[in-house]
Design a protein around this motif. Structure first.
Motif, PDB file in Angstrom:
ATOM      1  N   ARG A 219       0.821  -1.217   0.000  1.00 22.53           N
ATOM      2  CA  ARG A 219       0.000   0.000   0.000  1.00 22.53           C
ATOM      3  C   ARG A 219       0.853   1.264   0.000  1.00 22.53           C
ATOM      4  O   ARG A 219       0.425   2.296   0.493  1.00 22.53           O
ATOM      5  CB  ARG A 219      -0.992   0.014   1.178  1.00 22.53           C
ATOM      6  CG  ARG A 219      -2.273   0.777   0.891  1.00 22.53           C
ATOM      7  CD  ARG A 219      -3.018   1.236   2.125  1.00 22.53           C
ATOM      8  NE  ARG A 219      -2.395   2.409   2.741  1.00 22.53           N
ATOM      9  CZ  ARG A 219      -2.978   3.162   3.669  1.00 22.53           C
ATOM     10  NH1 ARG A 219      -4.186   2.850   4.123  1.00 22.53           N
ATOM     11  NH2 ARG A 219      -2.362   4.198   4.175  1.00 22.53           N
ATOM     12  N   TRP A 330      -6.863  -3.131  -5.558  1.00 26.16           N
ATOM     13  CA  TRP A 330      -6.604  -4.477  -6.041  1.00 26.16           C
ATOM     14  C   TRP A 330      -7.336  -4.604  -7.382  1.00 26.16           C
ATOM     15  O   TRP A 330      -8.230  -3.803  -7.624  1.00 26.16           O
ATOM     16  CB  TRP A 330      -7.163  -5.444  -4.975  1.00 26.16           C
ATOM     17  CG  TRP A 330      -6.938  -6.871  -5.252  1.00 26.16           C
ATOM     18  CD1 TRP A 330      -5.848  -7.616  -4.954  1.00 26.16           C
ATOM     19  CD2 TRP A 330      -7.857  -7.740  -5.901  1.00 26.16           C
ATOM     20  NE1 TRP A 330      -6.030  -8.891  -5.385  1.00 26.16           N
ATOM     21  CE2 TRP A 330      -7.256  -8.992  -5.975  1.00 26.16           C
ATOM     22  CE3 TRP A 330      -9.125  -7.583  -6.444  1.00 26.16           C
ATOM     23  CZ2 TRP A 330      -7.882 -10.082  -6.554  1.00 26.16           C
ATOM     24  CZ3 TRP A 330      -9.752  -8.651  -7.030  1.00 26.16           C
ATOM     25  CH2 TRP A 330      -9.129  -9.894  -7.076  1.00 26.16           C
ATOM     26  N   PRO A 331      -7.052  -5.476  -8.353  1.00 23.33           N
ATOM     27  CA  PRO A 331      -6.522  -6.824  -8.176  1.00 23.33           C
ATOM     28  C   PRO A 331      -5.003  -6.896  -8.264  1.00 23.33           C
ATOM     29  O   PRO A 331      -4.337  -5.895  -8.481  1.00 23.33           O
ATOM     30  CB  PRO A 331      -7.148  -7.591  -9.345  1.00 23.33           C
ATOM     31  CG  PRO A 331      -7.200  -6.595 -10.440  1.00 23.33           C
ATOM     32  CD  PRO A 331      -7.517  -5.284  -9.754  1.00 23.33           C
ATOM     33  N   GLU A 332      -4.559  -8.116  -8.118  1.00 23.97           N
ATOM     34  CA  GLU A 332      -3.138  -8.398  -8.129  1.00 23.97           C
ATOM     35  C   GLU A 332      -2.397  -7.657  -9.234  1.00 23.97           C
ATOM     36  O   GLU A 332      -2.807  -7.667 -10.384  1.00 23.97           O
ATOM     37  CB  GLU A 332      -2.931  -9.909  -8.294  1.00 23.97           C
ATOM     38  CG  GLU A 332      -1.510 -10.320  -8.059  1.00 23.97           C
ATOM     39  CD  GLU A 332      -1.000 -11.264  -9.120  1.00 23.97           C
ATOM     40  OE1 GLU A 332      -0.525 -12.341  -8.751  1.00 23.97           O
ATOM     41  OE2 GLU A 332      -1.045 -10.902 -10.310  1.00 23.97           O
ATOM     42  N   TRP A 337       3.235  -8.311  -6.613  1.00 25.36           N
ATOM     43  CA  TRP A 337       2.793  -9.495  -5.870  1.00 25.36           C
ATOM     44  C   TRP A 337       3.875 -10.568  -5.769  1.00 25.36           C
ATOM     45  O   TRP A 337       3.644 -11.624  -5.176  1.00 25.36           O
ATOM     46  CB  TRP A 337       1.533 -10.066  -6.495  1.00 25.36           C
ATOM     47  CG  TRP A 337       0.293  -9.805  -5.699  1.00 25.36           C
ATOM     48  CD1 TRP A 337      -0.467 -10.725  -5.042  1.00 25.36           C
ATOM     49  CD2 TRP A 337      -0.362  -8.550  -5.491  1.00 25.36           C
ATOM     50  NE1 TRP A 337      -1.533 -10.118  -4.437  1.00 25.36           N
ATOM     51  CE2 TRP A 337      -1.500  -8.780  -4.692  1.00 25.36           C
ATOM     52  CE3 TRP A 337      -0.085  -7.246  -5.887  1.00 25.36           C
ATOM     53  CZ2 TRP A 337      -2.361  -7.765  -4.295  1.00 25.36           C
ATOM     54  CZ3 TRP A 337      -0.939  -6.237  -5.499  1.00 25.36           C
ATOM     55  CH2 TRP A 337      -2.050  -6.492  -4.713  1.00 25.36           C
ATOM     56  N   TYR A 342       2.452  -8.708   0.036  1.00 24.73           N
ATOM     57  CA  TYR A 342       1.228  -8.647  -0.753  1.00 24.73           C
ATOM     58  C   TYR A 342       0.548 -10.017  -0.815  1.00 24.73           C
ATOM     59  O   TYR A 342      -0.682 -10.128  -0.738  1.00 24.73           O
ATOM     60  CB  TYR A 342       1.527  -8.151  -2.164  1.00 24.73           C
ATOM     61  CG  TYR A 342       1.580  -6.650  -2.298  1.00 24.73           C
ATOM     62  CD1 TYR A 342       0.446  -5.869  -2.074  1.00 24.73           C
ATOM     63  CD2 TYR A 342       2.756  -6.004  -2.659  1.00 24.73           C
ATOM     64  CE1 TYR A 342       0.487  -4.493  -2.206  1.00 24.73           C
ATOM     65  CE2 TYR A 342       2.811  -4.620  -2.788  1.00 24.73           C
ATOM     66  CZ  TYR A 342       1.672  -3.869  -2.560  1.00 24.73           C
ATOM     67  OH  TYR A 342       1.713  -2.497  -2.685  1.00 24.73           O
ATOM     68  N   ASP A 346      -3.237 -10.571   0.581  1.00 23.24           N
ATOM     69  CA  ASP A 346      -4.254 -11.064  -0.344  1.00 23.24           C
ATOM     70  C   ASP A 346      -4.852 -12.377   0.168  1.00 23.24           C
ATOM     71  O   ASP A 346      -6.086 -12.561   0.188  1.00 23.24           O
ATOM     72  CB  ASP A 346      -3.610 -11.256  -1.725  1.00 23.24           C
ATOM     73  CG  ASP A 346      -4.617 -11.494  -2.843  1.00 23.24           C
ATOM     74  OD1 ASP A 346      -5.795 -11.755  -2.543  1.00 23.24           O
ATOM     75  OD2 ASP A 346      -4.207 -11.418  -4.020  1.00 23.24           O
ATOM     76  N   TRP A 349      -7.175 -11.808   3.049  1.00 20.99           N
ATOM     77  CA  TRP A 349      -8.452 -11.254   2.598  1.00 20.99           C
ATOM     78  C   TRP A 349      -9.354 -12.349   2.045  1.00 20.99           C
ATOM     79  O   TRP A 349     -10.550 -12.430   2.370  1.00 20.99           O
ATOM     80  CB  TRP A 349      -8.208 -10.179   1.543  1.00 20.99           C
ATOM     81  CG  TRP A 349      -9.431  -9.681   0.863  1.00 20.99           C
ATOM     82  CD1 TRP A 349     -10.483  -9.006   1.440  1.00 20.99           C
ATOM     83  CD2 TRP A 349      -9.760  -9.820  -0.520  1.00 20.99           C
ATOM     84  NE1 TRP A 349     -11.436  -8.710   0.486  1.00 20.99           N
ATOM     85  CE2 TRP A 349     -11.017  -9.198  -0.721  1.00 20.99           C
ATOM     86  CE3 TRP A 349      -9.108 -10.392  -1.611  1.00 20.99           C
ATOM     87  CZ2 TRP A 349     -11.625  -9.155  -1.968  1.00 20.99           C
ATOM     88  CZ3 TRP A 349      -9.714 -10.351  -2.857  1.00 20.99           C
ATOM     89  CH2 TRP A 349     -10.957  -9.732  -3.025  1.00 20.99           C
ATOM     90  N   ARG A 350      -8.796 -13.212   1.199  1.00 28.52           N
ATOM     91  CA  ARG A 350      -9.580 -14.292   0.605  1.00 28.52           C
ATOM     92  C   ARG A 350     -10.089 -15.271   1.657  1.00 28.52           C
ATOM     93  O   ARG A 350     -11.143 -15.898   1.478  1.00 28.52           O
ATOM     94  CB  ARG A 350      -8.746 -15.023  -0.445  1.00 28.52           C
ATOM     95  CG  ARG A 350      -8.461 -14.178  -1.667  1.00 28.52           C
ATOM     96  CD  ARG A 350      -7.438 -14.809  -2.605  1.00 28.52           C
ATOM     97  NE  ARG A 350      -7.153 -13.896  -3.702  1.00 28.52           N
ATOM     98  CZ  ARG A 350      -7.898 -13.789  -4.811  1.00 28.52           C
ATOM     99  NH1 ARG A 350      -8.955 -14.564  -4.964  1.00 28.52           N
ATOM    100  NH2 ARG A 350      -7.590 -12.925  -5.751  1.00 28.52           N
ATOM    101  N   SER A 359      -9.267  -4.683   5.072  1.00 30.54           N
ATOM    102  CA  SER A 359      -9.862  -5.178   3.818  1.00 30.54           C
ATOM    103  C   SER A 359     -10.243  -4.058   2.867  1.00 30.54           C
ATOM    104  O   SER A 359     -10.608  -4.328   1.710  1.00 30.54           O
ATOM    105  CB  SER A 359     -11.093  -6.027   4.128  1.00 30.54           C
ATOM    106  OG  SER A 359     -12.083  -5.270   4.797  1.00 30.54           O
ATOM    107  N   PHE A 362      -9.060  -3.942  -0.786  1.00 33.34           N
ATOM    108  CA  PHE A 362      -9.592  -4.887  -1.770  1.00 33.34           C
ATOM    109  C   PHE A 362     -11.021  -4.535  -2.200  1.00 33.34           C
ATOM    110  O   PHE A 362     -11.637  -5.281  -2.966  1.00 33.34           O
ATOM    111  CB  PHE A 362      -9.566  -6.303  -1.183  1.00 33.34           C
ATOM    112  CG  PHE A 362      -8.183  -6.763  -0.812  1.00 33.34           C
ATOM    113  CD1 PHE A 362      -7.363  -7.366  -1.753  1.00 33.34           C
ATOM    114  CD2 PHE A 362      -7.693  -6.571   0.469  1.00 33.34           C
ATOM    115  CE1 PHE A 362      -6.090  -7.780  -1.421  1.00 33.34           C
ATOM    116  CE2 PHE A 362      -6.421  -6.978   0.813  1.00 33.34           C
ATOM    117  CZ  PHE A 362      -5.608  -7.582  -0.131  1.00 33.34           C
ATOM    118  N   GLU A 363     -11.533  -3.423  -1.727  1.00 35.83           N
ATOM    119  CA  GLU A 363     -12.909  -3.053  -2.002  1.00 35.83           C
ATOM    120  C   GLU A 363     -12.972  -1.838  -2.923  1.00 35.83           C
ATOM    121  O   GLU A 363     -11.950  -1.289  -3.322  1.00 35.83           O
ATOM    122  CB  GLU A 363     -13.622  -2.787  -0.666  1.00 35.83           C
ATOM    123  CG  GLU A 363     -13.687  -4.037   0.210  1.00 35.83           C
ATOM    124  CD  GLU A 363     -14.130  -3.743   1.630  1.00 35.83           C
ATOM    125  OE1 GLU A 363     -14.308  -2.548   1.956  1.00 35.83           O
ATOM    126  OE2 GLU A 363     -14.275  -4.703   2.407  1.00 35.83           O
TER     127      GLU A 363
END
Length: 600
Positions: A219, A330-332, A337, A342, A346, A349-350, A359, A362-363
């Protein structure tokens, strides 16, 4: 007689130095430089990744004034009307060397602007008595060196993590390794300063140390928070030239300074005029300008991932405006990555293991964000919707609007459009920037009253206006049948492939989904330019699924493209729709990369 100037430039780091108060830092050489020089507490780069940032300190111009220079790994045309600081210094009799990184994101002739640019370039090649401007770049702290652990004095259990990151082994390892890389970089620059002393030049040389863009931890680099832009900046002016500094040595400066200011500053130190194309402000020298209140930053396409974010920064406030809120941070990003941090973030989060703050990365992005750096240095609480901060929000909005108009921000032009470039965008005739900014604002903020406005703008003669009108319809919560019909017409026959692409993405939730997915798939093909292929792959990443006919084949074909970024985007898309993606198995095509090493 004129001063010598020495630039020591490190890669990808925030102010992780003892003189900036970092308790884990082992940076004795730069700390000593800071104690006897000036420490700039609020220095920022113009971009959160190296190439657009380096364009800015070569030209003194924001990269987004000369598209596509604002995109990572692009080649903008640099017209003769935009001079670079080494050209001007050489014209004034300076011996100018660069050791060695360039990465200027434009077609400048490196051999024409430097006396020497190589691994051996050094001030020692100058004529007797000739003043020098020497740049030494250290790659030691570059992002890629975090892809494996660097052992040293700092251990993972010593790290105090920021609140936006979960506590995971890979993240701690990255932070500890980076401290250890900083120690190595400090030793390299200590040796360079010792050379200056040994050559008897220390009292004739003004020394700058700075980072080329923000740090590389998760980030930071690539992203629009303060960590992506905050850099260390130390300047030492020896007694002989002390009259050229408006502040005393051994002090700290809290007012903002931008790396954009470096080019006009060295010209000012040399007693030279600053060309009108330079947008920075000299903070040292005979032509010192008033201090800044704001610095500004940009985040556009980085590698295979698109986006458009603009940032205004003060000592206290960090304001972010996202014109592409349909794209999460995100995405990757395949290259980044490769970092364990990272991957761990990730994966957490998943697995549903993150809190709401961790989180957020990722939104969906908010259109606007405002952070109080004094109370919230990790930028966890967005104050943009808090009425108590409405006045500050308005002040930052206004400053950013005025900045974008003043520099003729090219960021609204879809990458690859023939309109791109400094010479094409100077006037409103070709590039009606004020109107486009108003349109993009209403699109990105999802203005519920703008549906008719967007629909009318779809018939505008200017490609950029139609492009942002299509984005407005894409982002609208509700669309009329007339709007969908107009999007269908644009998808099938608009003269701009960029408008066709956005229209197709907008139509994927409708009865025309099959046709729209087919258009996006077609636009990933080798008959399109890279920017369009990546745009289509990014769109498919967010809207396509395993049941959409042909998408798996489209992704597999992209994996075989003769382009690293397209290969990476294709692999991620294929794995995502197949449900086989694993963040601990990066999609970055390392073998292809090693065969086709780009300049870094």
């Amino acid at each position: 007689m004129r001063p010598n100037i020495l630039w020591l430039v490190s890669e990808d780091n925030n102010s992780w130095l003892g003189c900036y108060g970092d308790p884990l830092a082992r940076t004795p050489n730069l700390d000593a430089l800071g104690r006897k020089g000036v420490i700039y507490r609020n220095a920022t780069s113009t971009a959160s990744v190296c190439a657009p940032s380096r364009y800015a300190f070569l030209t003194g111009m924001h990269a987004e004034s000369n598209a596509p220079a604002q995109h990572m790994r692009a080649t903008a045309h640099l017209p003769a009307a935009i001079p670079t600081y080494p050209q001007l210094m050489r014209n004034a009799g300076y011996y100018c060397t660069n050791n060695e990184k360039t990465d200027y994101n434009c077609d400048v002739d490196v051999d024409a602007i430097w006396d020497e640019s190589s691994q051996s370039a050094h001030w020692r090649g100058r004529a007797k008595g000739q003043p020098f401007m020497a740049v030494f770049n250290s790659l030691t702290t570059h992002e890629r060196f975090t892809f494996k652990p660097t052992p040293g004095a700092v251990e993972p259990d010593q790290i105090n993590l920021p609140g936006y990151l979960p506590d995971r082994p890979g993240i701690r390892e990255n932070f500890a390794s980076y401290h250890n890389l900083m120690e190595k970089m400090d030793a390299e620059f200590g040796a360079r300063l010792a050379e200056l002393e040994a050559d008897g030049l220390a009292e004739d040389t003004i020394v700058f140390y700075y980072g080329d863009n923000g740090g590389t931890m998760p980030r930071s680099k690539h992203y629009p928070w303060r960590e992506g832009f905050e850099v260390p900046l130390i300047v030492y002016v020896p007694p002989k030239w002390r009259h050229l500094s408006p502040v005393g040595m051994g002090t700290e400066v809290a007012t903002p300074v931008s790396l954009l200011d470096l080019a006009p500053t060295v010209l000012s130190l040399a007693g030279l005029d600053v060309p009108k194309t330079m947008q920075g402000k000299a903070f040292l020298g005979a032509r010192t300008e008033d201090p800044r209140e704001f610095t500004f930053g940009a985040r556009d396409r980085v590698d295979e991932r698109d986006g458009l974010v603009r940032v205004a920064m003060t000592e206290r406030w960090h304001y972010m405006r996202t014109y592409t809120p349909h794209r999460p941070y995100w995405p990757e990003m395949a290259y980044a990555w490769r970092m364990a941090g990272y991957q761990d973030w990730d994966a957490a989060w998943r697995a549903g293991e993150l809190d709401s703050v961790q989180s957020a990365f990722f939104e969906a992005q908010p259109y606007e964000a405002l952070y109080d750096m004094s109370a919230d240095p990790d930028q966890l609480v967005n104050l943009a919707d808090d009425p108590a901060y409405a006045q500050e929000l308005a002040r930052c909005r206004d400053a950013l609007d005025r900045q974008m108009l003043a520099i003729r921000d090219n960021g609204f032009i879809p990458e690859g459009s023939p309109l791109e470039g400094w010479q094409n965008t100077r006037s409103n005739a070709k590039y009606p920037l004020g109107d486009i900014m108003a349109l993009a604002r209403r699109a990105a903020s999802r203005d519920p009253d703008a549906a008719g406005y967007f629909l009318a703008a779809m018939d505008h003669a200017n490609e950029v206006v139609r492009y942002w009108a299509a984005i407005g319809l894409l982002l609208a919560e509700h669309r009329s049948p007339a709007a969908d019909a107009r999007l269908a017409s644009a998808m099938r026959s608009d003269s701009s492939v960029h408008v066709r692409l956005v229209a197709a993405e907008a139509l994927t939730p409708t009865d025309l989904r099959g046709e729209a997915i087919g258009v996006l798939s077609q636009l990933t093909g080798p008959d399109q330019i890279q920017a369009v292929r990546l745009g289509a792959l990014n769109a498919l990443t967010f809207v396509a699924g395993a049941k959409d006919p042909g998408v798996a084949d489209t992704a597999a074909a992209a994996e075989q493209a003769d382009d690293l970024q397209i290969r990476n985007a294709g692999r991620f898309l294929r794995q995502s729709i197949a449900g086989t993606y694993n963040p601990h198995q990066p999609v970055f095509d390392l073998q292809y990369f090693l065969k086709n090493l780009p300049k870094e």
